[in-house]
Design a protein around this motif. Structure first.
Motif, PDB file in Angstrom:
ATOM      1  N   PHE A   1      42.544  43.014  31.836  1.00 60.26           N
ATOM      2  CA  PHE A   1      41.873  42.998  33.133  1.00 60.26           C
ATOM      3  C   PHE A   1      41.080  44.281  33.382  1.00 60.26           C
ATOM      4  O   PHE A   1      41.184  44.911  34.437  1.00 60.26           O
ATOM      5  CB  PHE A   1      42.878  42.743  34.268  1.00 60.26           C
ATOM      6  CG  PHE A   1      43.578  41.426  34.119  1.00 60.26           C
ATOM      7  CD1 PHE A   1      42.983  40.258  34.568  1.00 60.26           C
ATOM      8  CD2 PHE A   1      44.810  41.344  33.483  1.00 60.26           C
ATOM      9  CE1 PHE A   1      43.613  39.028  34.403  1.00 60.26           C
ATOM     10  CE2 PHE A   1      45.445  40.114  33.319  1.00 60.26           C
ATOM     11  CZ  PHE A   1      44.845  38.965  33.782  1.00 60.26           C
ATOM     12  N   ILE A   2      40.309  44.666  32.376  1.00 60.13           N
ATOM     13  CA  ILE A   2      39.421  45.819  32.513  1.00 60.13           C
ATOM     14  C   ILE A   2      38.012  45.365  32.150  1.00 60.13           C
ATOM     15  O   ILE A   2      37.828  44.342  31.504  1.00 60.13           O
ATOM     16  CB  ILE A   2      39.867  47.028  31.646  1.00 60.13           C
ATOM     17  CG1 ILE A   2      39.959  46.656  30.169  1.00 60.13           C
ATOM     18  CG2 ILE A   2      41.183  47.592  32.137  1.00 60.13           C
ATOM     19  CD1 ILE A   2      40.312  47.816  29.246  1.00 60.13           C
ATOM     20  N   SER A   3      37.031  46.132  32.582  1.00 56.36           N
ATOM     21  CA  SER A   3      35.645  45.717  32.363  1.00 56.36           C
ATOM     22  C   SER A   3      35.274  45.774  30.882  1.00 56.36           C
ATOM     23  O   SER A   3      35.814  46.576  30.115  1.00 56.36           O
ATOM     24  CB  SER A   3      34.690  46.597  33.173  1.00 56.36           C
ATOM     25  OG  SER A   3      34.570  47.872  32.579  1.00 56.36           O
ATOM     26  N   LYS A   4      34.319  44.935  30.522  1.00 56.25           N
ATOM     27  CA  LYS A   4      33.815  44.933  29.152  1.00 56.25           C
ATOM     28  C   LYS A   4      33.188  46.291  28.825  1.00 56.25           C
ATOM     29  O   LYS A   4      33.303  46.767  27.699  1.00 56.25           O
ATOM     30  CB  LYS A   4      32.767  43.824  28.970  1.00 56.25           C
ATOM     31  CG  LYS A   4      33.334  42.432  29.037  1.00 56.25           C
ATOM     32  CD  LYS A   4      32.213  41.413  28.918  1.00 56.25           C
ATOM     33  CE  LYS A   4      32.707  40.034  29.271  1.00 56.25           C
ATOM     34  NZ  LYS A   4      31.613  39.058  29.260  1.00 56.25           N
ATOM     35  N   GLN A   5      32.531  46.899  29.814  1.00 53.65           N
ATOM     36  CA  GLN A   5      31.905  48.198  29.595  1.00 53.65           C
ATOM     37  C   GLN A   5      32.945  49.274  29.294  1.00 53.65           C
ATOM     38  O   GLN A   5      32.732  50.136  28.437  1.00 53.65           O
ATOM     39  CB  GLN A   5      31.056  48.607  30.813  1.00 53.65           C
ATOM     40  CG  GLN A   5      30.335  49.924  30.633  1.00 53.65           C
ATOM     41  CD  GLN A   5      29.445  49.963  29.390  1.00 53.65           C
ATOM     42  OE1 GLN A   5      28.741  49.017  29.091  1.00 53.65           O
ATOM     43  NE2 GLN A   5      29.495  51.060  28.657  1.00 53.65           N
ATOM     44  N   THR A   6      34.082  49.232  29.971  1.00 55.88           N
ATOM     45  CA  THR A   6      35.158  50.190  29.715  1.00 55.88           C
ATOM     46  C   THR A   6      35.657  50.047  28.284  1.00 55.88           C
ATOM     47  O   THR A   6      35.835  51.039  27.576  1.00 55.88           O
ATOM     48  CB  THR A   6      36.312  49.989  30.721  1.00 55.88           C
ATOM     49  OG1 THR A   6      35.812  50.223  32.044  1.00 55.88           O
ATOM     50  CG2 THR A   6      37.480  50.914  30.442  1.00 55.88           C
ATOM     51  N   VAL A   7      35.865  48.803  27.852  1.00 55.78           N
ATOM     52  CA  VAL A   7      36.300  48.550  26.479  1.00 55.78           C
ATOM     53  C   VAL A   7      35.228  49.026  25.508  1.00 55.78           C
ATOM     54  O   VAL A   7      35.531  49.712  24.521  1.00 55.78           O
ATOM     55  CB  VAL A   7      36.617  47.052  26.254  1.00 55.78           C
ATOM     56  CG1 VAL A   7      36.928  46.769  24.785  1.00 55.78           C
ATOM     57  CG2 VAL A   7      37.779  46.618  27.132  1.00 55.78           C
ATOM     58  N   HIS A   8      33.984  48.685  25.785  1.00 57.91           N
ATOM     59  CA  HIS A   8      32.880  49.063  24.904  1.00 57.91           C
ATOM     60  C   HIS A   8      32.810  50.591  24.741  1.00 57.91           C
ATOM     61  O   HIS A   8      32.636  51.091  23.613  1.00 57.91           O
ATOM     62  CB  HIS A   8      31.560  48.522  25.452  1.00 57.91           C
ATOM     63  CG  HIS A   8      30.378  48.833  24.604  1.00 57.91           C
ATOM     64  ND1 HIS A   8      30.138  48.213  23.401  1.00 57.91           N
ATOM     65  CD2 HIS A   8      29.373  49.721  24.778  1.00 57.91           C
ATOM     66  CE1 HIS A   8      29.036  48.697  22.869  1.00 57.91           C
ATOM     67  NE2 HIS A   8      28.549  49.615  23.682  1.00 57.91           N
ATOM     68  N   SER A   9      32.948  51.328  25.828  1.00 55.89           N
ATOM     69  CA  SER A   9      32.900  52.801  25.758  1.00 55.89           C
ATOM     70  C   SER A   9      34.034  53.349  24.902  1.00 55.89           C
ATOM     71  O   SER A   9      33.832  54.255  24.096  1.00 55.89           O
ATOM     72  CB  SER A   9      32.979  53.399  27.165  1.00 55.89           C
ATOM     73  OG  SER A   9      31.847  53.044  27.917  1.00 55.89           O
ATOM     74  N   ALA A  10      35.234  52.790  25.078  1.00 54.88           N
ATOM     75  CA  ALA A  10      36.379  53.237  24.286  1.00 54.88           C
ATOM     76  C   ALA A  10      36.169  52.906  22.807  1.00 54.88           C
ATOM     77  O   ALA A  10      36.473  53.724  21.929  1.00 54.88           O
ATOM     78  CB  ALA A  10      37.664  52.589  24.797  1.00 54.88           C
ATOM     79  N   VAL A  11      35.638  51.728  22.543  1.00 58.30           N
ATOM     80  CA  VAL A  11      35.371  51.308  21.159  1.00 58.30           C
ATOM     81  C   VAL A  11      34.358  52.247  20.516  1.00 58.30           C
ATOM     82  O   VAL A  11      34.536  52.685  19.371  1.00 58.30           O
ATOM     83  CB  VAL A  11      34.897  49.834  21.119  1.00 58.30           C
ATOM     84  CG1 VAL A  11      34.262  49.489  19.785  1.00 58.30           C
ATOM     85  CG2 VAL A  11      36.062  48.909  21.422  1.00 58.30           C
ATOM     86  N   LYS A  12      33.298  52.569  21.230  1.00 57.53           N
ATOM     87  CA  LYS A  12      32.268  53.476  20.692  1.00 57.53           C
ATOM     88  C   LYS A  12      32.866  54.848  20.393  1.00 57.53           C
ATOM     89  O   LYS A  12      32.546  55.465  19.366  1.00 57.53           O
ATOM     90  CB  LYS A  12      31.087  53.598  21.657  1.00 57.53           C
ATOM     91  CG  LYS A  12      30.222  52.367  21.682  1.00 57.53           C
ATOM     92  CD  LYS A  12      29.616  52.149  20.314  1.00 57.53           C
ATOM     93  CE  LYS A  12      28.876  50.859  20.186  1.00 57.53           C
ATOM     94  NZ  LYS A  12      28.621  50.474  18.812  1.00 57.53           N
ATOM     95  N   SER A  13      33.736  55.333  21.259  1.00 59.11           N
ATOM     96  CA  SER A  13      34.389  56.625  21.043  1.00 59.11           C
ATOM     97  C   SER A  13      35.264  56.585  19.792  1.00 59.11           C
ATOM     98  O   SER A  13      35.214  57.491  18.952  1.00 59.11           O
ATOM     99  CB  SER A  13      35.230  56.984  22.266  1.00 59.11           C
ATOM    100  OG  SER A  13      36.003  58.131  22.032  1.00 59.11           O
TER     101      SER A  13
END
Length: 155
Positions: free
Chosen positions: A60-72
């Motif tokens: 239940f978190i935003s796709k953008q939050t996941v995307h930022s963590a993945v990029k990091s």
């Protein structure tokens, strides 16, 4: 307008915030952001090949939050991306990512399992059943929750 929470709701919300705060503190102690912690946790839980979208939905978190963590994680060499269907990207831990997950996430899973192990089986089953019932009833009530036609904050 003055609205008050019932005692039970106040206690439930307090426990929820306390638990959320404990996970935040764990992430800080592990020198991870909350979102990086969740992505690593998800990869341990689901295994390699899970999708960013699945992590966002499950936690239940935003796709953008996941995307930022993945990029990091990708930039640090802990994660690789593999193309899936359409725009889907599968996430795979690299060998360094596996070591990181073993070092940082495995102890958290051990701790969480130990908490349930200290509870009597009927206690853990009651906790799960009652929480499941609360979530189900809340979901049912929110399905009929009125939506503002103005689309913004209303007074």
């Amino acid at each position: 307008m003055e609205l008050k929470q019932g005692r039970e709701l106040e206690a439930f919300n307090s426990m929820y915030r306390e638990l959320d705060g404990m996970y935040h503190e764990i992430a800080l102690k592990l020198e991870l952001s909350d979102s990086v912690f969740l992505v690593l946790y998800a990869l341990v839980e689901f295994g390699d090949g899970c999708l960013q979208n699945d992590i966002a939905k499950y936690y239940f978190i935003s796709k953008q939050t996941v995307h930022s963590a993945v990029k990091s994680l990708e930039a640090k060499g802990y994660l690789s991306l593999r193309k899936g269907k359409r725009r889907d990207m599968h996430l795979d831990l690299t060998p360094a990512g596996r070591r990181l997950a073993e070092e940082k996430i495995a102890p958290v899973l051990t701790l969480e399992n130990s908490v349930f192990a200290e509870m009597a089986p009927e206690e853990s089953q009651a906790l799960l059943a009652l929480t499941r019932k609360y979530v189900s009833l809340f979901r049912e009530k929110t399905a009929h929750f009125p939506v503002s036609e103005r689309g913004g904050d209303s007074q």
